[in-house]
Design an enzyme around this catalytic site. Sequence first.
Site, short mmCIF file in Angstrom:
data_model
loop_
_atom_site.label_atom_id
_atom_site.label_comp_id
_atom_site.label_asym_id
_atom_site.label_seq_id
_atom_site.Cartn_x
_atom_site.Cartn_y
_atom_site.Cartn_z
N SER A 80 0.84 -1.20 0.00
CA SER A 80 0.00 0.00 0.00
C SER A 80 0.87 1.24 0.00
O SER A 80 2.04 1.20 0.39
CB SER A 80 -0.94 0.01 1.21
OG SER A 80 -0.21 0.14 2.41
N CYS A 81 0.27 2.34 -0.47
CA CYS A 81 0.92 3.64 -0.46
C CYS A 81 -0.19 4.68 -0.36
O CYS A 81 -1.31 4.35 0.03
CB CYS A 81 1.80 3.84 -1.69
SG CYS A 81 0.91 3.87 -3.25
N LEU A 82 0.10 5.91 -0.72
CA LEU A 82 -0.91 6.95 -0.60
C LEU A 82 -1.90 6.95 -1.77
O LEU A 82 -3.10 7.00 -1.57
CB LEU A 82 -0.23 8.31 -0.45
CG LEU A 82 -1.10 9.46 0.03
CD1 LEU A 82 -1.68 9.17 1.41
CD2 LEU A 82 -0.29 10.74 0.07
#
Length: 100
Positions: A80-82
């Site tokens: 996951s990331c932004l």
Amino acid sequence: SLCAAAAPNLSYRELKDLKKANVLHIDVRERWEIDRFGKIPDSINIPLGELMEALQMDPTEFKEQYNQKMPSKSDPVVFSCLAGTRSKQALGFAASLGFS
């Protein structure tokens, strides 16, 4: 945004269901982003710039560095990331190293 090889885009609910099944969740955001926006529960933070090196570490070294068992190439992993761009890159990195 969340990525996994089986489903390149996951919803929050899908992630919650996967986490019940012992999926390793790697957050590839930078450390300052974790400090500013908060840590995702039960995830480990490996910034994208460190990921290739981390996934090639000796399992003992990985455990010492990230306080987590190193995933095997067949273990389920979610990135996951932004916004989703870095998690897709992370997925590509992992695949290039032989992770399924």
